[in-house]
Design an enzyme around this catalytic site. Structure first.
Site, PDB file in Angstrom:
ATOM      1  N   LEU A 202       0.817  -1.211   0.000  1.00 10.67           N
ATOM      2  CA  LEU A 202       0.000   0.000   0.000  1.00 10.67           C
ATOM      3  C   LEU A 202       0.852   1.263   0.000  1.00 10.67           C
ATOM      4  CD1 LEU A 202      -3.010  -0.793   2.371  1.00 10.67           C
ATOM      5  CD2 LEU A 202      -3.092  -0.214  -0.053  1.00 10.67           C
ATOM      6  N   CYS A 203       2.013   1.189   0.641  1.00 12.62           N
ATOM      7  CA  CYS A 203       2.876   2.372   0.690  1.00 12.62           C
ATOM      8  C   CYS A 203       3.344   2.763  -0.704  1.00 12.62           C
ATOM      9  CB  CYS A 203       4.065   2.138   1.621  1.00 12.62           C
ATOM     10  SG  CYS A 203       5.105   0.745   1.143  1.00 12.62           S
TER      11      CYS A 203
END
Length: 421
Positions: A202-203
């Protein structure tokens, strides 16, 4: 039947008018078998690259009563390999155009099209067919029809068992398989052979996207949740796909990433598998060959898996995939999963989407005595949400069975959790 109407099938009749060295003992050469072939009602699921080839092959193989179901409309990008369609057909129903295209060339064949989802049809609809052939580009749809056909089987009614011939392609690779629901290995038994797409952190999606696919995943996972969280994402809704495409395109421009298209957006969101025309032709031929053998008993059908690869040479391999007693669809035992007891329930739920043997996107979990987490309705989701941050060891014991359901499937899954030591 008039003699001239069989003239185009003379090459087929060479197989049907006399027995061969491997002919099934039940085979009756001549008119009875030909009549059975013509009367066999076949359902083709999917009218895309593979489905177009399958429809053409069935019509040219002596099948007279063919039905086809597909929910998609024709896009200009389909025209390079889905040969039943023309430029003027863009925007029209794939099933309807494919049916009309084949019957215009094979006048004595009846093809009945259905424009819609396979999930919208009930068991009575599927019960009318002798054979079902899948030419799908979606693992989820395969799992759904597989579970439906298994649930239809009544041991006291042989007609309830519907052979499933499944074909699939990915680039220069493909497979064909024959499934006899409850009797042989089913699609769910073989699920771990189709690993899900690797997840992107997700980062990366949130801060440093590097590929057009990252921008699309960002729109699907983050932007949708921020702007439309009260609306369930429907990957079959053109308005939803268009919204994701627009967001992805703006995201890509922000980071100077080329390559975001509507087609790619649709492919990433729906996990559509890429297709090559020659691979489609080979796999469709294999599928129709199996359907022909099942309908006529002229030769033994595949037992039960054929894989093909044509990337640097042409290679095929056939083997029998064994039925799994812990298959959640056709087995009766819980599937064993090894878990880290210190991981949270949230970690475990996310892992169910990544595990090749599970691939569940929105699971609801429960034990025999308590509910662990509900995806919906909102009141139950809120009530069970605190469990997401708890360690697995706080919620279940080593060796305990849990039940898992997912809105995409008609069945419940059973898993036995074994703690890592």
């Amino acid at each position: 039947m008039a003699e001239h109407s069989r003239s185009r099938y003379q090459y087929i009749d060479n197989f049907l008018n006399k027995p061969g060295p491997t002919t099934d003992p039940d085979f009756v050469p001549g008119a009875p078998t030909i009549s059975n072939l013509e009367a066999s009602k076949v359902l083709v699921i999917g009218a895309g690259g593979l489905g177009c080839e399958i429809l053409k092959n069935l019509a040219m193989s002596g099948f007279r009563d063919i039905h086809v179901i597909d929910m998609d409309t024709i896009d200009v990008s389909n025209l390079n390999r889905q040969f039943l369609f023309r430029k003027d057909d863009v925007g029209k129903s794939k099933a309807e155009v494919a049916a009309a295209s084949v019957t215009s060339r094979c006048k004595n064949v009846k093809i009945t099209p259905f424009n819609g989802k396979i999930q919208d049809k009930d068991e009575e609809f599927y019960m009318q067919f002798k054979i079902i052939i899948c030419g799908l580009d979606s693992i989820e749809a395969r799992r759904w029809i597989n579970a439906t056909l298994v649930s239809m089987v009544d041991m006291e009614n042989p007609e309830s068992l519907k052979p499933l011939v499944d074909g699939g392609t990915e680039g220069f690779k493909g497979q064909a398989r024959v499934i006899l629901p409850t009797l042989t290995s089913c699609i769910e038994c073989q699920l771990d052979m189709h690993a899900p797409r690797a997840a992107v952190p997700l980062c990366t999606l949130a801060t440093i996207p590097r590929q057009p696919e990252h921008c699309i995943e960002w729109a699907k996972i983050i932007a949708w949740e921020e702007h439309r969280k009260d609306t369930a994402l429907d990957t079959d809704d053109p308005e939803h796909i268009t919204w994701l495409y627009d967001k992805s395109l703006n995201r890509a421009k922000e980071f100077n990433i080329p390559g975001v298209t509507y087609q790619l957006t649709q492919g990433v969101v729906k996990n559509i598998i890429p297709a090559i025309a020659s691979t489609n032709a080979i796999i469709a031929a294999a599928c129709c060959n199996e359907a022909f053998k099942i309908a006529t008993s002229c030769n033994p059908y595949l037992t039960n898996y054929m894989m093909y690869t044509g990337d640097d040479s042409i290679y095929t391999y056939t083997f029998e995939h064994e039925q799994k007693p812990d298959c959640p669809v056709c087995g009766n035992l819980a599937k064993t999963i090894t878990v880290n007891p210190r991981h949270t329930l949230q970690d475990f739920i996310e892992s169910l989407g990544e595990r090749p043997e599970a691939q569940l996107k929105k699971p609801t979990l429960r034990t025999e005595s308590t509910s662990l987490y509900f995806q919906s309705p909102p009141s139950l989701e809120e009530q069970t949400r605190p469990n997401l941050s708890k360690q697995i060891s706080e919620l279940v014991s080593d060796g305990e069975e849990i039940g898992v359901s997912d809105p995409a499937f008609t069945i419940d899954f059973k898993f036995k959790l074994i703690f890592q030591t």
